[in-house]
Design an enzyme around this catalytic site. Structure first.
Site, PDB file in Angstrom:
ATOM      1  N   ASP A   1     -12.723   4.803   3.854  1.00 45.38           N
ATOM      2  CA  ASP A   1     -11.888   4.477   2.702  1.00 45.38           C
ATOM      3  C   ASP A   1     -12.306   3.143   2.093  1.00 45.38           C
ATOM      4  O   ASP A   1     -11.469   2.305   1.761  1.00 45.38           O
ATOM      5  CB  ASP A   1     -10.413   4.451   3.116  1.00 45.38           C
ATOM      6  CG  ASP A   1      -9.512   4.615   1.899  1.00 45.38           C
ATOM      7  OD1 ASP A   1     -10.004   5.078   0.852  1.00 45.38           O
ATOM      8  OD2 ASP A   1      -8.326   4.274   1.996  1.00 45.38           O
TER       9      ASP A   1
ATOM     10  N   GLY B   1       0.855  -1.180   0.000  1.00 45.89           N
ATOM     11  CA  GLY B   1       0.000   0.000   0.000  1.00 45.89           C
ATOM     12  C   GLY B   1       0.886   1.223   0.000  1.00 45.89           C
ATOM     13  O   GLY B   1       2.080   1.145  -0.275  1.00 45.89           O
TER      14      GLY B   1
ATOM     15  N   PHE C   1       1.544   2.995   2.573  1.00 49.76           N
ATOM     16  CA  PHE C   1       2.296   3.132   3.812  1.00 49.76           C
ATOM     17  C   PHE C   1       2.995   1.860   4.227  1.00 49.76           C
ATOM     18  O   PHE C   1       3.808   1.883   5.136  1.00 49.76           O
ATOM     19  CB  PHE C   1       1.342   3.533   4.952  1.00 49.76           C
ATOM     20  CG  PHE C   1       0.734   4.875   4.734  1.00 49.76           C
ATOM     21  CD1 PHE C   1       1.524   5.998   4.758  1.00 49.76           C
ATOM     22  CD2 PHE C   1      -0.615   5.005   4.480  1.00 49.76           C
ATOM     23  CE1 PHE C   1       0.983   7.245   4.547  1.00 49.76           C
ATOM     24  CE2 PHE C   1      -1.176   6.251   4.272  1.00 49.76           C
ATOM     25  CZ  PHE C   1      -0.377   7.376   4.297  1.00 49.76           C
TER      26      PHE C   1
ATOM     27  N   LYS D   1       1.674  -6.837   8.233  1.00 45.68           N
ATOM     28  CA  LYS D   1       1.748  -5.532   7.578  1.00 45.68           C
ATOM     29  C   LYS D   1       2.936  -4.805   8.189  1.00 45.68           C
ATOM     30  O   LYS D   1       2.973  -4.569   9.399  1.00 45.68           O
ATOM     31  CB  LYS D   1       0.442  -4.775   7.838  1.00 45.68           C
ATOM     32  CG  LYS D   1       0.349  -3.434   7.180  1.00 45.68           C
ATOM     33  CD  LYS D   1      -1.103  -2.968   7.187  1.00 45.68           C
ATOM     34  CE  LYS D   1      -1.247  -1.540   6.764  1.00 45.68           C
ATOM     35  NZ  LYS D   1      -2.640  -1.137   6.644  1.00 45.68           N
TER      36      LYS D   1
HETATM   37  N1  LIG Z   1      -4.669  -9.456   6.109  1.00 47.26           N
HETATM   38  C1  LIG Z   1      -4.290  -9.462   4.829  1.00 47.26           C
HETATM   39  N2  LIG Z   1      -4.222 -10.617   4.148  1.00 47.26           N
HETATM   40  C2  LIG Z   1      -3.841 -10.634   2.847  1.00 47.26           C
HETATM   41  N3  LIG Z   1      -3.514  -9.538   2.145  1.00 47.26           N
HETATM   42  C3  LIG Z   1      -3.559  -8.354   2.764  1.00 47.26           C
HETATM   43  C4  LIG Z   1      -3.947  -8.248   4.136  1.00 47.26           C
HETATM   44  N4  LIG Z   1      -3.927  -6.948   4.476  1.00 47.26           N
HETATM   45  C5  LIG Z   1      -3.543  -6.275   3.397  1.00 47.26           C
HETATM   46  N5  LIG Z   1      -3.312  -7.094   2.359  1.00 47.26           N
HETATM   47  C6  LIG Z   1      -2.882  -6.716   0.995  1.00 47.26           C
HETATM   48  O1  LIG Z   1      -1.966  -5.635   1.095  1.00 47.26           O
HETATM   49  C7  LIG Z   1      -2.470  -4.479   0.430  1.00 47.26           C
HETATM   50  C8  LIG Z   1      -2.072  -3.241   1.201  1.00 47.26           C
HETATM   51  O2  LIG Z   1      -2.599  -3.316   2.514  1.00 47.26           O
HETATM   52  P1  LIG Z   1      -3.213  -2.046   3.220  1.00 47.26           P
HETATM   53  O3  LIG Z   1      -4.286  -1.475   2.338  1.00 47.26           O
HETATM   54  O4  LIG Z   1      -3.637  -2.404   4.583  1.00 47.26           O
HETATM   55  O5  LIG Z   1      -1.916  -1.117   3.257  1.00 47.26           O
HETATM   56  P2  LIG Z   1      -1.860   0.446   3.316  1.00 47.26           P
HETATM   57  O6  LIG Z   1      -0.450   0.885   3.171  1.00 47.26           O
HETATM   58  O7  LIG Z   1      -2.609   0.927   4.502  1.00 47.26           O
HETATM   59  O8  LIG Z   1      -2.628   0.733   2.000  1.00 47.26           O
HETATM   60  P3  LIG Z   1      -3.155   2.077   1.459  1.00 47.26           P
HETATM   61  O9  LIG Z   1      -2.308   2.375   0.281  1.00 47.26           O
HETATM   62  O10 LIG Z   1      -4.576   1.713   1.070  1.00 47.26           O
HETATM   63  O11 LIG Z   1      -3.056   3.083   2.563  1.00 47.26           O
HETATM   64  C9  LIG Z   1      -3.981  -4.699   0.340  1.00 47.26           C
HETATM   65  O12 LIG Z   1      -4.546  -4.020  -0.749  1.00 47.26           O
HETATM   66  C10 LIG Z   1      -4.072  -6.219   0.183  1.00 47.26           C
HETATM   67  O13 LIG Z   1      -3.902  -6.575  -1.163  1.00 47.26           O
END
Ligand SMILES: Nc1ncnc2c1ncn2[C@@H]1O[C@H](COP(=O)(O)OP(=O)(O)OP(=O)(O)O)[C@@H](O)[C@H]1O
Length: 632
Positions: A474, A362, A364, A382
């Site tokens: 979101d 993502g 972040f 994550k």
């Molecule tokens: N629990 C999970 N199991 C499998 N894949 C996951 C999981 N959590 C996140 N992902 C994958 O990782 C990607 C990024 O996760 P997430 O959206 O939580 O990160 P972020 O950095 O907060 O993203 P954003 O750019 O939306 O802020 C998700 O779109 C999904 O494809």
């Protein structure tokens, strides 16, 4: 007189109020790029960061040679700080380190003020004067440009690229344009002579600053018509979810990329090629290796703060929902890290978890598939580089506190979180079927039963959080993960609570992702949980036909927002011809979810009672049953 109803509301002229600002980056070869951002002064940490983020929003990442290093008002006054930037101007020219050519400045002014020829001419005169050959050394120093014009610089870079055989496609893109330029670009005489006279002052690009999320649209000089609505095209050209600047937290999602730059259909922020990891690649120490600390873009002060912020290891033990209580309790119990979390290192994390392939990235964080060493349980981890969160720390706090308190089969479970000096590790339930965004990309659109089941899944999650006064803010396909329950059957789980909040009175903070943003967010009339229902309406529309309900042909975000506020819904033929019509069927539900007035929009609870949703969910459940059960 009554006191103002909501203290969070910004007065019309308040400096705290977000302002729309348009930035044009003249590029002599590539045409120009334009971005309109909603900016709130409070949210801008530093001018350097602002430059960097505007640059990224325009499609030039920090490592790119075309990145923005200077901002000018339309009348050629250099903006030298945040105060300068927020002094009331609504349009700026963004420049790189190369001296601009007058033609491209002229183009930029035309783009900004197509109907104000006098204003344009006036501004151009000032620019002409500024770009005239400097008569003496002092004036040269003031010009601040290197000897290169945009043209010569690009040509030299292209030659260098060819020489070193750099295969990076971004460079190739630049080279291509440079060649074109070598052949065809007109350079005014005044510009040519500038090459000799201008000074060598190099542009300052701070690399110690983190990305600020700005919403952006990269405008092509001759935008290709979107034409018949094809999902991929739609996402690539018109409706790539791009971020909106959140006035408080700047927390936003994906952004569109300049054509030719590293791009994915998701529109996620590109990382510099050196650190970009491929999906499926294996974990390396890079994410947290000690050298990261010294190379860290953070200032010493920031590092010290980070040191302090290292929280002890915490295991979350929310009341597990009945179905999986046993498994989850086992998961939480079995993770044993040193009791003192401060000073945790990657080695400690790796002692507990076998860190595997990358499954998501993502803006972040990166998400990796992991296995708990003690019980072999697969989990998702994550990994958040905390330096990326400076000024937006509350996003992770949201995720920890809100998501950690939730327990619902349609919401991704947070099982534990650990923090080292530089990174945070959120251990989550592994949802292994990818996200809905990828599924839409693969399939284009879905049959009614599947779409209905998905709406039912998301509504269950929304009903659960809305009853707790939590708004997600979101909701979009990227944040809906697919749980594979049996061959060909998937159920959705809601994730990414970075923007979620408890809402007890109308909220005015602008945030979200443009394609899915509700009109009341844009109108700043105050909003609540109904914004999630609107986003669900947009998702349902996309699921059924493969493109978004509100689209700007020229990828113009202002136009997109106008369309959303207007909320005029169309079901273009032939794409919608076969979709069920009635009020209690698919189109009826779409209409009920995309009502501009949030007070008459269906609630999540009502969606679950909707005839079509119930019918479609039941069709899917029937399909999921083993054949024998069906016969019985
Ligand atoms: N629990 C999970 N199991 C499998 N894949 C996951 C999981 N959590 C996140 N992902 C994958 O990782 C990607 C990024 O996760 P997430 O959206 O939580 O990160 P972020 O950095 O907060 O993203 P954003 O750019 O939306 O802020 C998700 O779109 C999904 O494809």
């Amino acid at each position: 007189p009554h006191p103002p109803l909501f203290h969070t509301r910004h007065a019309e002229e308040s400096a705290e109020r977000p302002h729309l600002v348009t930035i044009v980056r003249p590029c002599s070869q590539n045409g120009l790029r334009k971005v309109t951002v909603l900016l709130n002064r409070r949210a801008v940490v530093s001018f350097e960061q602002l430059l960097l983020d505007l640059s990224e929003a325009l499609g030039f990442p920090r490592w790119h040679r075309g990145r923005v290093t200077r901002l000018y008002t339309t009348h050629a006054r250099e903006v030298r700080g945040v105060c300068d930037f927020f002094c009331g101007e609504v349009a700026f020219l963004a420049l790189g380190k190369a001296r601009p050519v007058l033609n491209s400045v002229q183009d930029a002014l035309e783009e900004l003020f197509p109907e104000h020829s006098h204003y344009r001419a006036d501004a151009l005169r000032v620019w002409e004067k500024k770009l005239r050959p400097a008569p003496d050394k002092a004036a040269k120093a003031d010009s601040g440009y290197s000897e290169e014009t945009e043209n010569t610089g690009k040509v030299q870079e292209a030659q260098r690229d060819a020489h070193t055989q750099v295969k990076n496609h971004t460079d190739a893109h630049t080279s291509q344009h440079a060649d074109k330029n070598q052949q065809g670009q007109y350079i005014p005489d005044s510009q040519k002579s500038n090459k000799k006279n201008s000074c060598k002052k190099t542009a300052h690009l701070p690399n110690n600053l983190q990305k600020l999320r700005v919403r952006g649209e990269v405008k092509k000089r001759h935008p290709s018509p979107i034409g018949p609505f094809k999902h991929n095209e739609l996402l690539r050209d018109a409706d790539i979810p791009s971020p909106i600047l959140c006035e408080n937290c700047l927390a936003t999602k994906s952004r569109p990329l300049a054509p030719g730059l590293i791009g994915t259909l998701s529109g996620r922020v590109p990382l510099p090629p050196v650190s970009k990891k491929q999906k499926g690649s294996h974990h390396t120490d890079q994410e947290v290796k000690p050298s990261d600390v010294s190379n860290s873009p953070s200032s010493p002060q920031v590092s010290r703060d980070k040191e302090k912020s290292c929280a002890p290891l915490q295991l979350l033990r929310p009341a597990p929902h009945a179905a999986s209580a046993h498994t989850e309790a086992r998961l939480a119990d079995s993770c044993v890290l040193p009791s003192e979390g401060t000073g945790l290192t990657l080695a400690d994390i790796e002692r507990c978890y076998e860190i595997g392939r990358l499954i998501g990235d993502g803006n972040f964080a990166v998400v990796r598939e992991c296995r708990r060493r003690d019980d072999g349980q697969p989990v998702a981890m994550k990994i958040v580089e905390r330096s990326k969160l400076i000024g937006r720390e509350h996003m992770m706090q949201n995720e920890l506190s809100l998501l950690g308190s939730l327990s619902h089969p349609r919401i991704v479970r947070l099982l534990a979180h650990h923090h080292t000096r530089t990174h945070s590790y959120l251990v989550m339930e592994l949802v292994s079927g990818g996200d809905l965004f990828e599924a839409i990309n693969d399939k284009g659109k879905f049959p009614e039963p599947e779409a209905g089941r998905m709406v039912s899944d998301v509504s269950e999650a929304l009903d659960y959080i809305h009853c707790r006064s939590i708004v997600h803010r979101d909701l979009k396909p990227e944040n809906l993960l697919i749980e594979k329950v049996s061959a060909g059957i998937g159920r959705l789980k809601l994730g990414d609570f970075g923007l979620a909040m408890v809402v007890t009175e109308p909220v005015f903070t602008i945030c979200g992702t443009p394609t899915y943003v509700a009109p009341e967010i844009l109108c700043e009339t105050g909003y609540g949980v109904a914004v999630d229902v609107w986003a669900l309406g947009v998702i349902l529309y996309i699921l059924l036909c493969g493109f978004a309900p509100f689209r700007s042909r020229d990828r113009d975000q202002e136009e997109l927002f106008k369309l959303i506020k207007h909320a005029e819904l169309h079901f273009p033929s032939p794409y919608w011809d076969s979709i069920s019509e009635g009020q209690t069927e698919a189109k009826g539900l779409v209409r009920s979810l995309l009502k501009p007035d949030p007070t008459v929009r269906l609630t999540a609870e009502q969606i679950l009672q909707h005839h079509w949703v119930k019918a479609m969910a039941s069709v899917c459940s029937q399909r999921a049953l083993p054949d024998k059960t069906k016969r019985d």
